[in-house]
Motif scaffolding. Sequence first.
Motif, mmCIF file in Angstrom:
data_model
loop_
_atom_site.group_PDB
_atom_site.id
_atom_site.type_symbol
_atom_site.label_atom_id
_atom_site.label_comp_id
_atom_site.label_asym_id
_atom_site.label_seq_id
_atom_site.Cartn_x
_atom_site.Cartn_y
_atom_site.Cartn_z
ATOM 1 N N ARG A 99 -0.266 9.273 -1.412
ATOM 2 C CA ARG A 99 0.034 9.044 -0.002
ATOM 3 C C ARG A 99 -1.132 9.353 0.920
ATOM 4 O O ARG A 99 -1.120 8.943 2.071
ATOM 5 N N GLU A 145 -1.148 1.422 3.044
ATOM 6 C CA GLU A 145 0.278 1.612 3.297
ATOM 7 C C GLU A 145 1.128 0.568 2.577
ATOM 8 O O GLU A 145 2.209 0.864 2.087
ATOM 9 N N GLU A 146 0.643 -0.690 2.500
ATOM 10 C CA GLU A 146 1.405 -1.743 1.829
ATOM 11 C C GLU A 146 1.475 -1.522 0.319
ATOM 12 O O GLU A 146 2.404 -1.986 -0.327
ATOM 13 N N GLN A 147 0.522 -0.796 -0.238
ATOM 14 C CA GLN A 147 0.510 -0.541 -1.683
ATOM 15 C C GLN A 147 1.350 0.680 -2.067
ATOM 16 O O GLN A 147 1.680 0.855 -3.236
ATOM 17 N N LEU A 148 1.687 1.504 -1.116
ATOM 18 C CA LEU A 148 2.430 2.731 -1.432
ATOM 19 C C LEU A 148 3.750 2.433 -2.134
ATOM 20 O O LEU A 148 4.167 3.177 -3.020
ATOM 21 N N GLN A 149 4.412 1.365 -1.751
ATOM 22 C CA GLN A 149 5.700 1.027 -2.368
ATOM 23 C C GLN A 149 5.526 0.451 -3.775
ATOM 24 O O GLN A 149 6.495 0.324 -4.505
ATOM 25 N N GLN A 150 4.293 0.099 -4.148
ATOM 26 C CA GLN A 150 4.027 -0.470 -5.472
ATOM 27 C C GLN A 150 3.569 0.573 -6.487
ATOM 28 O O GLN A 150 3.332 0.257 -7.645
ATOM 29 N N SER A 210 8.747 9.840 -4.115
ATOM 30 C CA SER A 210 8.278 8.477 -4.328
ATOM 31 C C SER A 210 7.877 7.891 -2.991
ATOM 32 O O SER A 210 8.664 7.927 -2.039
ATOM 33 N N PRO A 211 6.683 7.400 -2.873
ATOM 34 C CA PRO A 211 5.611 7.339 -3.859
ATOM 35 C C PRO A 211 5.020 8.725 -4.119
ATOM 36 O O PRO A 211 5.274 9.662 -3.373
#
Length: 138
Positions: A45, A51-56, A39-40
């Motif tokens: 990746r 990069e800010e969207q990777l956690q979403q 995850s992600p």
Amino acid sequence: MLGALAAFCGAASAVVYAWGGLLLAGAVVEAEDGGTSSSPLLPCRDVTGREEQLQQVVGYSVGFVPLRFDCELTDGGSYDSGAVPGAVSAHAATLALSGAALAVAARYAAEREARSRSRTEAGGPDRDAGSDGDRNRS
């Protein structure tokens, strides 16, 4: 010659699309792998500037026309991961359309040649004869 070129374009289109399908399948296998560091999702990746969207990232979806692997976000949006280059679908479509156009041209050329051959075998039109054929009789 046109028919052979049309067949080649059709076969090349199928090969390019199949290559894109293999890239897409590889991205799906990577996404479904799970385990440590899953995850992600691995295919999501590879995109820089997100990069800010990777956690979403919460999931993925695939598309077949055009071939694409989309990373789905918590807010309902998505972005193309780039797992399948956009040029793959473009090249496959261009080759398929070229093959279709060449097949139509080959068919037209074959019909035209067949009509020409049938006229030659029949002796061609008699230019001295009238519409009823009575002018040349003595």
